[in-house]
Scaffold this motif. Structure first.
Motif, PDB file in Angstrom:
ATOM      1  N   ASP A  62       0.833  -1.201   0.000  1.00  0.00           N
ATOM      2  CA  ASP A  62       0.000   0.000   0.000  1.00  0.00           C
ATOM      3  C   ASP A  62       0.869   1.253   0.000  1.00  0.00           C
ATOM      4  O   ASP A  62       1.985   1.259   0.527  1.00  0.00           O
ATOM      5  N   HIS A  63       0.370   2.332  -0.582  1.00  0.00           N
ATOM      6  CA  HIS A  63       1.096   3.609  -0.661  1.00  0.00           C
ATOM      7  C   HIS A  63       0.098   4.729  -0.939  1.00  0.00           C
ATOM      8  O   HIS A  63      -0.018   5.235  -2.038  1.00  0.00           O
ATOM      9  N   ALA A  64      -0.615   5.125   0.104  1.00  0.00           N
ATOM     10  CA  ALA A  64      -1.721   6.074  -0.025  1.00  0.00           C
ATOM     11  C   ALA A  64      -1.301   7.416  -0.601  1.00  0.00           C
ATOM     12  O   ALA A  64      -2.079   8.063  -1.301  1.00  0.00           O
ATOM     13  N   THR A  73       1.860   4.436   5.022  1.00  0.00           N
ATOM     14  CA  THR A  73       1.217   3.197   4.583  1.00  0.00           C
ATOM     15  C   THR A  73       2.175   2.228   3.893  1.00  0.00           C
ATOM     16  O   THR A  73       1.881   1.037   3.825  1.00  0.00           O
ATOM     17  N   CYS A  74       3.322   2.686   3.431  1.00  0.00           N
ATOM     18  CA  CYS A  74       4.287   1.776   2.791  1.00  0.00           C
ATOM     19  C   CYS A  74       5.351   1.305   3.781  1.00  0.00           C
ATOM     20  O   CYS A  74       6.429   0.863   3.389  1.00  0.00           O
ATOM     21  N   GLY A 109       8.848   2.234   2.569  1.00  0.00           N
ATOM     22  CA  GLY A 109       9.262   1.612   1.322  1.00  0.00           C
ATOM     23  C   GLY A 109       9.567   2.614   0.229  1.00  0.00           C
ATOM     24  O   GLY A 109      10.434   2.382  -0.614  1.00  0.00           O
ATOM     25  N   CYS A 110       8.896   3.757   0.245  1.00  0.00           N
ATOM     26  CA  CYS A 110       9.098   4.768  -0.798  1.00  0.00           C
ATOM     27  C   CYS A 110      10.417   5.514  -0.647  1.00  0.00           C
ATOM     28  O   CYS A 110      10.888   6.131  -1.599  1.00  0.00           O
ATOM     29  N   GLY A 126       1.090  -7.158   7.613  1.00  0.00           N
ATOM     30  CA  GLY A 126      -0.219  -7.526   7.084  1.00  0.00           C
ATOM     31  C   GLY A 126      -1.091  -6.351   6.724  1.00  0.00           C
ATOM     32  O   GLY A 126      -1.797  -6.361   5.723  1.00  0.00           O
ATOM     33  N   TRP A 127      -1.057  -5.281   7.519  1.00  0.00           N
ATOM     34  CA  TRP A 127      -1.909  -4.122   7.238  1.00  0.00           C
ATOM     35  C   TRP A 127      -1.393  -3.303   6.062  1.00  0.00           C
ATOM     36  O   TRP A 127      -2.095  -2.438   5.578  1.00  0.00           O
ATOM     37  N   GLY A 128      -0.181  -3.559   5.574  1.00  0.00           N
ATOM     38  CA  GLY A 128       0.367  -2.816   4.450  1.00  0.00           C
ATOM     39  C   GLY A 128       0.219  -3.528   3.126  1.00  0.00           C
ATOM     40  O   GLY A 128       0.614  -3.010   2.090  1.00  0.00           O
TER      41      GLY A 128
END
Length: 136
Positions: A62-64, A73-74, A109-110, A126-128
């Motif tokens: 994820d990467h909002a 989120t990442c 992650g970004c 898990g939530w990502g």
């Protein structure tokens, strides 16, 4: 979906100079990163874990915010090879404070770019893991 966050100082990341492998847990998915092919999709910094996850490994991270260091989120946990990654900036550390399950090996992650001096093992909490994507 790449962009630039005009409110932060860009991270100082050394791109890799040789091929290395990155493994994503818990999927146990390993891919080889070729510096000659960077950037893969321009999501996050060029050669970032987010860019590799989405565009090379097909790992749903994820990467909002679109990979511009404006959310957490990442969030990933670098289980092996953290020493080969660029140092986090103050802006990244500020965003990480909002992440669930924060550890001493946590990175966004970004913003985390391995330099290729060692293989890397990354856990995506898990939530990502974005298992449902909009089709547009």
């Amino acid at each position: 979906m790449a962009g630039v966050n005009p409110y932060i100082k860009p991270a100082d990341a050394e791109p890799p100079k040789k091929k290395y492998k990155i493994t994503f847990l818990p999927l146990q998915k390993t891919v080889e990163v070729d510096p000659a092919a960077l950037p893969y999709g321009r999501t996050g910094l060029p050669g970032s874990i987010l860019d590799i996850a989405l565009c090379l490994a097909d790992v749903p991270l994820d990467h909002a915010c679109g990979g511009v260091c404006a959310c957490s989120t990442c969030h990933v946990i670098v289980r092996q090879g953290l020493e080969s990654c660029n140092e986090p900036t103050e802006d990244e550390l500020d965003q990480l404070e909002e992440a669930r399950g924060l550890t001493t090996e946590s990175r966004l992650g970004c913003q985390c770019v391995p330099n290729g001096t060692s293989d890397v093992v990354v856990e995506v909490p898990g939530w990502g893991r974005n298992l449902v994507q909009e089709g547009h």
